[in-house]
Every structure is written in C-alpha cells, then in structure tokens.
Design a protein around this motif. Structure first.
Motif, PDB file in Angstrom:
ATOM      1  N   ASP A 263     -10.665   0.076  -6.389  1.00  0.00           N
ATOM      2  CA  ASP A 263     -11.716   0.501  -7.077  1.00  0.00           C
ATOM      3  C   ASP A 263     -11.347   0.184  -8.422  1.00  0.00           C
TER       4      ASP A 263
ATOM      5  N   LYS B 171      -4.632  -4.526  -8.925  1.00  0.00           N
ATOM      6  CA  LYS B 171      -5.481  -5.224  -8.105  1.00  0.00           C
ATOM      7  C   LYS B 171      -5.252  -6.649  -8.234  1.00  0.00           C
TER       8      LYS B 171
ATOM      9  N   LYS C 249       0.942  -1.175  -0.082  1.00  0.00           N
ATOM     10  CA  LYS C 249      -0.151   0.115  -0.050  1.00  0.00           C
ATOM     11  C   LYS C 249       0.894   1.204  -0.092  1.00  0.00           C
TER      12      LYS C 249
ATOM     13  N   ASP D  61      -2.524   1.221 -11.998  1.00  0.00           N
ATOM     14  CA  ASP D  61      -3.082   0.692 -10.810  1.00  0.00           C
ATOM     15  C   ASP D  61      -3.164  -0.645 -10.857  1.00  0.00           C
TER      16      ASP D  61
ATOM     17  N   ASN E 149      -1.875   6.335 -12.761  1.00  0.00           N
ATOM     18  CA  ASN E 149      -1.052   5.861 -11.930  1.00  0.00           C
ATOM     19  C   ASN E 149      -0.754   4.460 -11.997  1.00  0.00           C
TER      20      ASN E 149
ATOM     21  N   GLU F 260      -2.059  -1.118  -4.139  1.00  0.00           N
ATOM     22  CA  GLU F 260      -3.400  -1.868  -4.252  1.00  0.00           C
ATOM     23  C   GLU F 260      -4.329  -0.718  -4.704  1.00  0.00           C
ATOM     24  N   GLN F 261      -5.073  -1.021  -5.618  1.00  0.00           N
ATOM     25  CA  GLN F 261      -6.344   0.109  -6.073  1.00  0.00           C
ATOM     26  C   GLN F 261      -7.552  -0.677  -5.854  1.00  0.00           C
TER      27      GLN F 261
END
Length: 346
Positions: free
Chosen positions: A99, A220, A26, A218, A216, A96-97
């Motif tokens: 969304d 997940k 994170k 991202d 960025n 971690e993202q």
C-alpha cells in the motif's frame, strides 16, 4: 598492547570481507548470526540491542530490522551497507507493504553489450497517508545473494536531503554512474540511474526500494531489473606484417604502371619518326624521278630572265630569211643544251 593490535587487525580484515544481504520477505525470520550480533529495529541506524546466544531479550527476529553479525560491540551505529570495523556480515530484513504506492512491481531485464550505457528507471507516487514522513530510496544490486548499495536518497522533513548517505559505493563505479532525481515535494517521484561504459562486473539484479520510516518502517520494491552485460565481440587484428607491406605493393604497382606508360610513349614516338622518314624518302624519290624526266628533253623553256645555266636571254636575235637579216625580240628563247642533237653541218 600486542593483543589490542591483533584485535584491531582482525576487525579490519573482517570488515574488508564483510558482506551485506537484502532479504525481502513477508514473514519474520530469525537472525542468522551466531555468537554476537547487533540490531536496529527502528531503522534509524542506531543500535537498539547487543545480542549474544545466551541473551533472551533480543527481538531481532521482528520484520523490518537491520542486523549485523559482529566480532565485538565496538560501535553504536549500524549501517547495513557501511559496515563498522567489527562487522562480519550485515542483513536487511524487509517486509513488503504493497500500500505504499499505486505502482505494481514489474520485473524487467536488460541485456546490453559491454561498453554500452545502462538506464535504470524508478518512478512512483507515495500514497497520501505516507506523505510528509521520512523516507529512503535505495538502488540495491544483488549478485550471487550478496547485495551492495549503488545509490540512496534520504529525505527527512526536519533534516533535509542526503544522497548516498547509506551507501559505500565502489570508487570505480562512482566514476561511471549518474542519477536524475525528483524533488521531494514532486507529485510523482523518480530516481533514475545511468551506468556508463558498462562492464561485465555490472551484471546483477538491481532493485529500486522505497522505505518509509513510519511506525512499522514499511518497504516496497518499485523496480526489479536484471542486467546481463554481454562480452564485447572482439574482431581479429590485422597482421602487422601484411599491413606494413601494403604500401610496398602499391608503390611497386605504380612503378610498373609508370614504366609501361613510358615504354608505350617511346614506341609511339618511334613509329611516328619512322613514318615521317618514310614519307620524306618517298617525296624525295618522287622529286628525283620528276627531275630525271625533265633532264631528258634537249630543250629548256625560259622567259628571258633566267640565268645562263638554264635560259639565255637574246634580246637582239637575228633571223636570216631569204638572204636578209631580220631582228626579233621574243619574250623567251629556246636554247639547245644537249650536244647530241647538234648537226655537224651549220
């Protein structure tokens, strides 16, 4: 010339020993490399920075970065799971993202037996604000901290679709692994892996990871599955000596049984013959006895047609009565055979 050859040899040896590490975190983290390293902050597999310990311009501590510890700056490309000849170790720093998708990560575990099939499922729905962007789906296996790529799905709206572009899959594993993947335009995305004829070396932590290349870059983790392959239980093999002796025992038993049947048949046949002989003897004895009783009579009775040895036909017998001769014809005659009954006077 010798120096160049030794350098290339050292690079090749280091490449074979190079490891990859997937750090899913994170917060940002400083580069673990010492000496020389390279960075790819755009995650487009192109080196942005060549760094040294004395350099102050490297920004490899940022999140969502590819980092490679190297012996020399011999390549402008950086693939964490496909090291260059000069790479010692590679790192993926992924923040971690949550969304990216609607799905929540649910760790799972599988415990197949050696030789069985292992099914690894990954299903997700990319949210609207991340659609129509380039993205990569990885299946990353981690064992004892070291990570390897066993599958990758790279979709670029401008460049099309590429499978395993980011991976250097083991040749033996590639023969046993297969995938089922959805179309990029599908409402729900899925990327399922199947490992056939599982081996003990297939044990490890498998993560299906989504990386959307937007701003960025991202990340997940969609699926997190720990696979532990159990060693197959081996059954003791039968003794080859005893196995080969089984036909001999069966043959011997059949021969003994056949011999007993033959002996039984012979005994029964012998008893029948003996019984028949005894019956014949008794019948002969009975006939002889009857014959003896018949021979004791001084007379024999006939009907006038018998041979002279038993009955004598006398069609013109003469009977003298009161001094007169009378002729008589009788259906039979009575003759006297036994002389002991003959009178001396006629």
């Amino acid at each position: 010339m010798i120096t160049v050859v030794l350098f290339l040899f050292t690079c090749i040896v280091d490449m074979t020993l190079a490891n990859s590490y997937f750090y899913y975190k994170k917060d940002g983290e400083e580069s673990p490399c010492k000496g020389l390293w390279q960075c790819d902050t755009n995650l487009d597999n192109t080196v942005n920075f060549n760094c040294t310990e004395e350099s102050d311009e490297c920004s490899c501590s940022d999140s969502n970065t590819f980092v490679a510890c190297v012996n020399a700056f011999c390549s402008n490309h950086l693939y964490p799971f496909k090291p260059s000849p000069c790479t010692k170790d590679s790192y993926i720093f992924a923040q971690e993202q949550t969304d990216l998708t609607d799905e929540q990560q649910n760790p799972n575990s599988l415990n197949p037996s050696e030789g069985n099939t292992v099914s690894l499922n990954c299903t997700f729905h990319i949210k609207d604000n991340y659609k129509n962007h380039q993205y990569v789906v990885y299946w990353i296996k981690t064992e004892n901290v070291v990570s390897t790529c066993v599958y990758s799905y790279d979709f670029n709206p401008h460049d099309g679709l590429h499978y395993n572009h980011h991976c250097n899959i083991d040749a033996e594993l590639s023969k046993r692994i297969s995938n089922i993947s959805s179309e990029p335009s599908a409402q729900h995305n899925f990327h399922h892996l199947t490992i056939n004829e599982s081996q003990l070396s297939d044990s490890g932590r498998y993560r299906c990871v989504l990386n959307v290349l937007k701003k960025n870059n991202d990340w997940k983790v969609i699926s997190d599955i720990t696979v532990t392959v159990d060693k197959r239980t081996t059954t003791s093999k039968p003794d080859p000596v005893s196995t080969s002796a089984v036909p001999f025992y069966v043959t011997a038993a059949l021969l003994v049984l056949l011999l007993l049947v033959i002996i039984s048949v012979m005994i029964l046949k012998k008893k029948r013959i003996k019984s028949r002989d005894t019956k014949n003897i008794l019948e002969q004895s009975s006939r002889n006895k009857n014959q003896e009783e018949t021979d004791c009579s001084p007379y024999a009775v006939g009907w006038g047609q018998e041979t002279p040895q038993s009955l004598v036909q006398q069609p013109n017998a003469v009977i003298r009565t009161n001094g007169h001769n009378t002729n008589m014809t009788e259906p039979y005659s009575v003759l006297k055979f036994n002389s002991i009954y003959q009178s001396s006077d006629h």
